[in-house]
Design an enzyme around this catalytic site. Structure first.
Site, PDB file in Angstrom:
ATOM      1  N   TYR A  41       0.765  -1.206  -0.019  1.00  0.00           N
ATOM      2  CA  TYR A  41      -0.057  -0.010  -0.017  1.00  0.00           C
ATOM      3  C   TYR A  41       0.906   1.271   0.095  1.00  0.00           C
ATOM      4  O   TYR A  41       1.770   1.207   0.835  1.00  0.00           O
ATOM      5  CB  TYR A  41      -0.651   0.010   0.962  1.00  0.00           C
ATOM      6  N   ASP A  57       9.287   2.947  -0.132  1.00  0.00           N
ATOM      7  CA  ASP A  57       8.388   3.523   0.813  1.00  0.00           C
ATOM      8  C   ASP A  57       8.357   3.225   2.243  1.00  0.00           C
ATOM      9  O   ASP A  57       8.199   2.235   2.619  1.00  0.00           O
ATOM     10  CB  ASP A  57       6.906   3.061  -0.038  1.00  0.00           C
ATOM     11  N   LYS A  74       3.834   9.109   9.042  1.00  0.00           N
ATOM     12  CA  LYS A  74       3.579   8.376  10.317  1.00  0.00           C
ATOM     13  C   LYS A  74       4.538   8.963  11.191  1.00  0.00           C
ATOM     14  O   LYS A  74       4.471   9.948  12.032  1.00  0.00           O
ATOM     15  CB  LYS A  74       3.665   6.952  10.209  1.00  0.00           C
TER      16      LYS A  74
HETATM   17  C1  PLP Z   1       0.114   4.882   5.676  1.00  0.00           C
HETATM   18  C2  PLP Z   1       0.875   4.437   4.365  1.00  0.00           C
HETATM   19  C3  PLP Z   1       0.810   5.386   3.632  1.00  0.00           C
HETATM   20  C4  PLP Z   1      -0.038   6.471   3.289  1.00  0.00           C
HETATM   21  O1  PLP Z   1       0.098   7.420   3.996  1.00  0.00           O
HETATM   22  P1  PLP Z   1      -1.106   8.621   4.694  1.00  0.00           P
HETATM   23  O2  PLP Z   1      -0.409   9.459   5.538  1.00  0.00           O
HETATM   24  O3  PLP Z   1      -2.024   7.456   5.205  1.00  0.00           O
HETATM   25  O4  PLP Z   1      -1.448   9.072   3.443  1.00  0.00           O
HETATM   26  C5  PLP Z   1       1.807   5.167   2.462  1.00  0.00           C
HETATM   27  N1  PLP Z   1       2.778   4.089   2.276  1.00  0.00           N
HETATM   28  C6  PLP Z   1       2.639   3.366   3.433  1.00  0.00           C
HETATM   29  C7  PLP Z   1       3.819   2.067   3.364  1.00  0.00           C
HETATM   30  C8  PLP Z   1       1.945   3.553   4.483  1.00  0.00           C
HETATM   31  O5  PLP Z   1       1.911   2.535   5.620  1.00  0.00           O
END
Ligand code: PLP
Length: 427
Positions: free
Chosen positions: A142, A237, A265
């Site tokens: 994701y 990511d 995060k």
């Molecule tokens: C949470 C998440 C996102 C998206 O971040 P948001 O702040 O919710 O837009 C992107 N990549 C990874 C790996 C994530 O866990």
């Protein structure tokens, strides 16, 4: 009916599904969500007077535990000086300097407001820098909800039963190629099929949105090699893994260099912050230096920077936090494995650093296919049972458990006791 249930009814009249982010609606576990009032240390408190040991940790940001005084005080100080200026501030510089110091191979940083924005912008930069359109991502990973990345996505995009999303034109996703996590052959096949067309390979270095699935030995190194061979950029990511696998993130943890790294995060300390980073040569292709446009009214917001900077500084000054939370997660994972084995319940508990997740599955879970093949109904019963026993987990299988520095021995014991009661009820 409890207060949370009443609020959920009201919520569903004015918010789609009663929530502002789908996973919070508890649909994967077929319950009404708890409405929270506050959080402190390892605990969250709900509208009904319940108190739970929390392993959601706001989906990762609260690595020091909730309501940490160092972060709260930094925010309180910042708030007194005004909430937003739309102009450069000292803290943005300090935050970027600290990230460049701690994270290997990055020389410049651009702050944004969410992980979604960070990854969307990094992909744009990768395309701009290479002059190529195609990207490779992995099924079950994701990367936020931007159009071109909502293809075979993990997390709640998966739990909702829709691998992709309505409203995303075929024309937009035709450049998004999907490979299999932990399967280098699937990546090489795509690169060989489009040898000069792939701008980047985008990966969660530890997959944490299909439940936690660690990279197989050599997988990340293999991606590095393939990217070099085919002139594609490697994008990590690290919205979850950044400052969670250590202050150097996955690049330091696995000893693999990425060309671009995205954050979110943890770097916001609980405030909405994201960032993308890379070499000077790449990052100077972003506006106003270069032709890759990207902007944000609230980017680098002074209050958000205060929270993030306080958290990152704390982590820099207290490296023992990582040994503590990793040790907790490791012991918890092995405790859960033992209890499940003794009860005769099939469970694979994956753990990397302070990320873990149990799958109710017969074999090991080293791929997205295996994660999907686990017993989701059993996860729902497990979730409900743990909640009843005072432990709040992610309300879906395809998410991680996050351990924070506020989780201590008492929480550890109580979590395993709850796990034992719940697993025994399956027999
Ligand atoms: C949470 C998440 C996102 C998206 O971040 P948001 O702040 O919710 O837009 C992107 N990549 C990874 C790996 C994530 O866990």
């Amino acid at each position: 009916m409890g207060v949370s249930e009443k609020l959920f009814e009201a919520a569903q009249r004015v918010l789609p599904g009663g929530v502002n982010s789908p996973v919070r609606a508890y649909r994967a576990v077929k319950m009404a969500p708890r409405f929270l009032t506050r959080a402190d240390g390892a605990y969250v408190y709900d509208e009904d007077g319940g108190r739970y040991i929390d392993y959601v940790c706001s989906w990762g940001p609260m690595i020091l535990g909730h309501n940490h005084p160092v972060i709260r005080e930094a925010v309180e100080r910042a708030v007194k000086d005004g909430l937003s200026f739309g102009a450069p501030t000292r803290r943005e510089v300090e935050m970027a300097e600290l990230m460049v110091e701690l994270v290997p191979h990055i020389e410049m940083v651009r702050m944004v407001n969410s992980g979604t924005e960070a990854v969307m912008s990094a992909v744009r930069l990768a395309r701009g820098a290479t002059g190529r359109d195609k990207i490779i991502k992995f099924e079950g990973c994701y990367h936020g909800h931007s159009d071109c990345l909502l293809v075979n996505a993990g997390s709640s995009a998966l739990a909702g039963g829709r691998p992709s999303s309505a409203g995303v034109p075929e024309d937009i996703v035709k450049h998004t190629l999907t490979a299999q996590f932990n399967d280098l052959g699937s990546v090489e096949a795509l690169l060989a099929q489009y040898p000069e067309e792939v701008a980047c390979v985008l990966v969660e270095p530890v997959a944490a949105n299909m439940g936690v699935v660690p990279p197989a030995e050599g997988f990340l190194q293999g991606l590095r090699g393939l990217c070099d061979r085919y002139g594609a950029l490697l994008v990590f990511d690290e919205v979850i893994t950044g400052f969670r696998l250590g202050t150097g993130g996955a690049q330091a943890y696995y000893g693999v260099r990425a060309d671009l790294v995205t954050f979110g995060k943890i770097i916001g300390g609980g405030m909405p912050v994201g960032a993308y980073a890379g070499s000077r040569a790449l990052m100077e292709q972003v506006a106003p230096c270069g032709g890759v446009y990207q902007a944000g009214t609230l980017s680098g917001n002074p209050v958000a920077m205060a929270a993030g900077l306080a958290q990152l500084q704390y982590l820099q000054e207290h490296p023992e936090v990582y040994a503590q939370i990793d040790g907790y997660a490791e012991r918890l994972a092995s405790g859960m494995r033992e209890i499940a084995a003794r009860a005769g319940v099939s469970a694979a508990v994956n753990q990397t650093a302070s990320l873990l997740s149990p799958f109710f599955a017969a074999g090991t879970v080293g791929s997205f296919a295996a994660a999907k093949g686990s017993d989701l109904d059993r996860y729902a019963s497990y979730f409900a049972g743990m909640l009843q026993n005072g432990v709040a987990l992610a309300p879906a299988q395809f998410e991680a458990m996050f351990v924070s520095a506020a989780h201590g021995e008492e929480e550890f014991e109580r979590t395993l006791e709850a796990f034992e009661r719940v697993v025994r009820s399956f027999c």
